[in-house]
Write an enzyme that holds these catalytic residues in place. Structure first.
Site, PDB file in Angstrom:
ATOM      1  N   LYS A  70       0.933  -1.173   0.070  1.00  0.00           N
ATOM      2  CA  LYS A  70       0.283  -0.244  -0.122  1.00  0.00           C
ATOM      3  C   LYS A  70       0.726   1.211   0.087  1.00  0.00           C
ATOM      4  O   LYS A  70       0.411   2.044  -0.076  1.00  0.00           O
ATOM      5  CB  LYS A  70      -1.317  -0.128   1.453  1.00  0.00           C
ATOM      6  CG  LYS A  70      -1.389  -0.914   1.195  1.00  0.00           C
ATOM      7  CD  LYS A  70      -2.842  -1.544   2.495  1.00  0.00           C
ATOM      8  CE  LYS A  70      -3.744  -2.464   2.801  1.00  0.00           C
ATOM      9  NZ  LYS A  70      -3.991  -2.672   4.497  1.00  0.00           N
ATOM     10  N   GLY A  71       1.804   1.086   0.529  1.00  0.00           N
ATOM     11  CA  GLY A  71       2.582   2.605   0.615  1.00  0.00           C
ATOM     12  C   GLY A  71       2.860   3.544  -0.304  1.00  0.00           C
ATOM     13  O   GLY A  71       3.079   4.184  -0.271  1.00  0.00           O
ATOM     14  N   GLU A  95       8.462   2.547  -5.259  1.00  0.00           N
ATOM     15  CA  GLU A  95       8.426   2.214  -4.158  1.00  0.00           C
ATOM     16  C   GLU A  95       8.538   3.896  -3.533  1.00  0.00           C
ATOM     17  O   GLU A  95       9.276   4.564  -3.261  1.00  0.00           O
ATOM     18  CB  GLU A  95       9.278   1.419  -3.784  1.00  0.00           C
ATOM     19  CG  GLU A  95       8.990  -0.044  -3.705  1.00  0.00           C
ATOM     20  CD  GLU A  95       8.368  -0.654  -2.659  1.00  0.00           C
ATOM     21  OE1 GLU A  95       8.078   0.559  -1.826  1.00  0.00           O
ATOM     22  OE2 GLU A  95       8.593  -1.712  -1.838  1.00  0.00           O
ATOM     23  N   ASP A  96       7.954   3.455  -2.298  1.00  0.00           N
ATOM     24  CA  ASP A  96       7.796   4.497  -1.298  1.00  0.00           C
ATOM     25  C   ASP A  96       9.656   4.003  -0.785  1.00  0.00           C
ATOM     26  O   ASP A  96      10.102   5.161  -0.560  1.00  0.00           O
ATOM     27  CB  ASP A  96       6.890   4.241   0.404  1.00  0.00           C
ATOM     28  CG  ASP A  96       6.853   2.358   0.346  1.00  0.00           C
ATOM     29  OD1 ASP A  96       7.912   2.168   0.492  1.00  0.00           O
ATOM     30  OD2 ASP A  96       6.108   2.350   1.153  1.00  0.00           O
ATOM     31  N   ASP A 107      14.483  -1.143   2.101  1.00  0.00           N
ATOM     32  CA  ASP A 107      14.702  -1.564   3.152  1.00  0.00           C
ATOM     33  C   ASP A 107      15.855  -2.326   3.089  1.00  0.00           C
ATOM     34  O   ASP A 107      16.879  -2.110   2.394  1.00  0.00           O
ATOM     35  CB  ASP A 107      13.644  -2.076   4.589  1.00  0.00           C
ATOM     36  CG  ASP A 107      14.183  -1.891   5.763  1.00  0.00           C
ATOM     37  OD1 ASP A 107      15.235  -1.385   6.444  1.00  0.00           O
ATOM     38  OD2 ASP A 107      13.707  -2.655   6.164  1.00  0.00           O
ATOM     39  N   PHE A 122      13.173   3.620  12.167  1.00  0.00           N
ATOM     40  CA  PHE A 122      11.523   2.859  11.757  1.00  0.00           C
ATOM     41  C   PHE A 122      11.026   4.353  11.457  1.00  0.00           C
ATOM     42  O   PHE A 122      10.780   5.238  12.264  1.00  0.00           O
ATOM     43  CB  PHE A 122      10.841   2.234  12.646  1.00  0.00           C
ATOM     44  CG  PHE A 122       9.719   1.451  11.906  1.00  0.00           C
ATOM     45  CD1 PHE A 122       9.735   0.224  10.950  1.00  0.00           C
ATOM     46  CD2 PHE A 122       7.930   2.229  12.263  1.00  0.00           C
ATOM     47  CE1 PHE A 122       8.630  -0.096  10.510  1.00  0.00           C
ATOM     48  CE2 PHE A 122       7.462   1.789  11.469  1.00  0.00           C
ATOM     49  CZ  PHE A 122       7.503   0.254  10.615  1.00  0.00           C
ATOM     50  N   ASP A 169       3.166   3.242   7.034  1.00  0.00           N
ATOM     51  CA  ASP A 169       2.589   3.233   8.004  1.00  0.00           C
ATOM     52  C   ASP A 169       3.594   2.456   9.574  1.00  0.00           C
ATOM     53  O   ASP A 169       4.550   1.734   9.452  1.00  0.00           O
ATOM     54  CB  ASP A 169       1.862   2.021   8.235  1.00  0.00           C
ATOM     55  CG  ASP A 169       2.139   0.437   7.970  1.00  0.00           C
ATOM     56  OD1 ASP A 169       2.645   0.310   7.122  1.00  0.00           O
ATOM     57  OD2 ASP A 169       1.400  -0.386   8.115  1.00  0.00           O
ATOM     58  N   ARG A 173      -0.471   6.605   7.750  1.00  0.00           N
ATOM     59  CA  ARG A 173      -0.115   6.765   5.979  1.00  0.00           C
ATOM     60  C   ARG A 173      -0.495   7.828   5.385  1.00  0.00           C
ATOM     61  O   ARG A 173       0.220   8.641   5.080  1.00  0.00           O
ATOM     62  CB  ARG A 173      -0.960   5.364   4.935  1.00  0.00           C
ATOM     63  CG  ARG A 173      -0.281   4.592   5.885  1.00  0.00           C
ATOM     64  CD  ARG A 173      -1.401   3.502   4.224  1.00  0.00           C
ATOM     65  NE  ARG A 173      -1.400   1.562   4.760  1.00  0.00           N
ATOM     66  CZ  ARG A 173      -0.288   1.432   4.877  1.00  0.00           C
ATOM     67  NH1 ARG A 173       1.345   1.706   4.361  1.00  0.00           N
ATOM     68  NH2 ARG A 173      -0.330   0.068   4.857  1.00  0.00           N
TER      69      ARG A 173
HETATM   70  P1  IMP Z   1      12.436  -4.492   2.265  1.00  0.00           P
HETATM   71  O1  IMP Z   1      11.786  -5.515   1.569  1.00  0.00           O
HETATM   72  O2  IMP Z   1      13.149  -4.911   3.250  1.00  0.00           O
HETATM   73  O3  IMP Z   1      13.056  -3.014   1.406  1.00  0.00           O
HETATM   74  O4  IMP Z   1      10.992  -3.526   3.058  1.00  0.00           O
HETATM   75  C1  IMP Z   1      10.575  -2.884   2.045  1.00  0.00           C
HETATM   76  C2  IMP Z   1       9.200  -2.276   2.398  1.00  0.00           C
HETATM   77  O5  IMP Z   1       9.076  -2.411   4.350  1.00  0.00           O
HETATM   78  C3  IMP Z   1       9.018  -1.057   2.335  1.00  0.00           C
HETATM   79  O6  IMP Z   1       8.565  -0.526   0.990  1.00  0.00           O
HETATM   80  C4  IMP Z   1       7.962  -0.301   3.193  1.00  0.00           C
HETATM   81  O7  IMP Z   1       6.622  -0.988   2.921  1.00  0.00           O
HETATM   82  C5  IMP Z   1       8.401  -1.527   4.506  1.00  0.00           C
HETATM   83  N1  IMP Z   1       9.080  -0.585   5.384  1.00  0.00           N
HETATM   84  C6  IMP Z   1      10.690  -0.785   5.552  1.00  0.00           C
HETATM   85  N2  IMP Z   1      10.852   0.002   6.365  1.00  0.00           N
HETATM   86  C7  IMP Z   1      10.343   0.914   7.124  1.00  0.00           C
HETATM   87  C8  IMP Z   1       9.671   1.924   7.955  1.00  0.00           C
HETATM   88  O8  IMP Z   1      10.649   2.600   8.430  1.00  0.00           O
HETATM   89  N3  IMP Z   1       8.458   1.903   8.094  1.00  0.00           N
HETATM   90  C9  IMP Z   1       7.437   1.345   7.271  1.00  0.00           C
HETATM   91  N4  IMP Z   1       7.715   0.581   6.380  1.00  0.00           N
HETATM   92  C10 IMP Z   1       8.778   0.276   6.790  1.00  0.00           C
HETATM   93 MG    MG Z   2       6.338  -0.383   0.777  1.00  0.00          MG
END
Ligand code: IMP
Ligand code: MG
Length: 181
Positions: free
Chosen positions: A42-43, A98-99, A102, A151, A158, A164
């Site tokens: 959703k982000g 993407e938002d 991580d 975070f 979210d 959000r």
């Molecule tokens: P990844 O697969 O670890 O890169 O995760 C990416 C997704 O996890 C992001 O697109 C976010 O939706 C969520 N995410 C990662 N870090 C945060 C954070 O600090 N706050 C909220 N959502 C996060």
């Molecule tokens: Mg995301």
């Protein structure tokens, strides 16, 4: 609600500035191509909405919704496709929007999946990046703002499906979350 916030980490003004830069680069790089933005729900919807309105070439848009398997504190590296795009992407120039990147595991999985559908090109655009958290090497062609390993919520992001709608990217007071991720 505002009592839950610790600090503003990235202001909407800074996000707008970066988004304009990214949109200008994208408009130039994809001129004459078949650009299709794929937002990750959703982000990603807030950033996608801002980005696409600053892009001044033709583009299509579609969405995917993914969720990580496993407990909320550990990234398993497997993502579940909850909603797939409903367009044929073969021969199109796909830009995943993407938002936040991580660990990079979600994107790695999405890239592998979309690659099998023969797009002309496949790249990533993310407004936020936490480079220090990366577990897999992925190339982010259009990267916005690097943030530290904290975070964050707001601007689409979210915590437990809340916050959000905040316009800025913020951190929460430690007492708000018992578990970190
Ligand atoms: P990844 O697969 O670890 O890169 O995760 C990416 C997704 O996890 C992001 O697109 C976010 O939706 C969520 N995410 C990662 N870090 C945060 C954070 O600090 N706050 C909220 N959502 C996060
Ligand atoms: Mg995301």
């Amino acid at each position: 609600m505002l009592n839950d916030l610790e600090k503003v980490l990235v202001t909407k003004e800074k996000i707008d500035e970066k988004t304009a830069e990214l949109a200008a680069r994208i408009s130039k790089d994809y001129a004459g191509k078949k650009l299709m933005l794929v937002g990750v729900l959703k982000g990603g919807f807030v950033f996608l909405a801002d980005l696409m309105r600053k892009i001044d070439i033709q583009c299509e848009v579609d969405f995917m919704m993914v969720s990580s398997y496993g407990s909320s504190t550990k990234t398993s590296g497997t993502v579940k496709i909850i909603k797939d795009i409903d367009t044929d992407i073969s021969g199109k120039d796909i830009l995943i929007v993407e938002d936040l990147i991580d660990t990079g595991l979600t994107l790695k999985h999405l890239l592998e999946l979309l690659k099998t559908r023969n797009p002309s090109s496949l790249k990533i655009c993310a407004i936020l990046d936490k480079p220090s958290r990366r577990l897999v090497d992925i190339d982010i062609a259009y990267s916005g703002i690097d943030i530290p390993d904290e975070f964050v919520v707001g601007y689409g992001l979210d915590y437990a499906n809340k916050y959000r709608h905040l316009k800025d990217v913020c951190t929460l007071k430690p007492e708000i979350y018992k578990k970190r991720y």
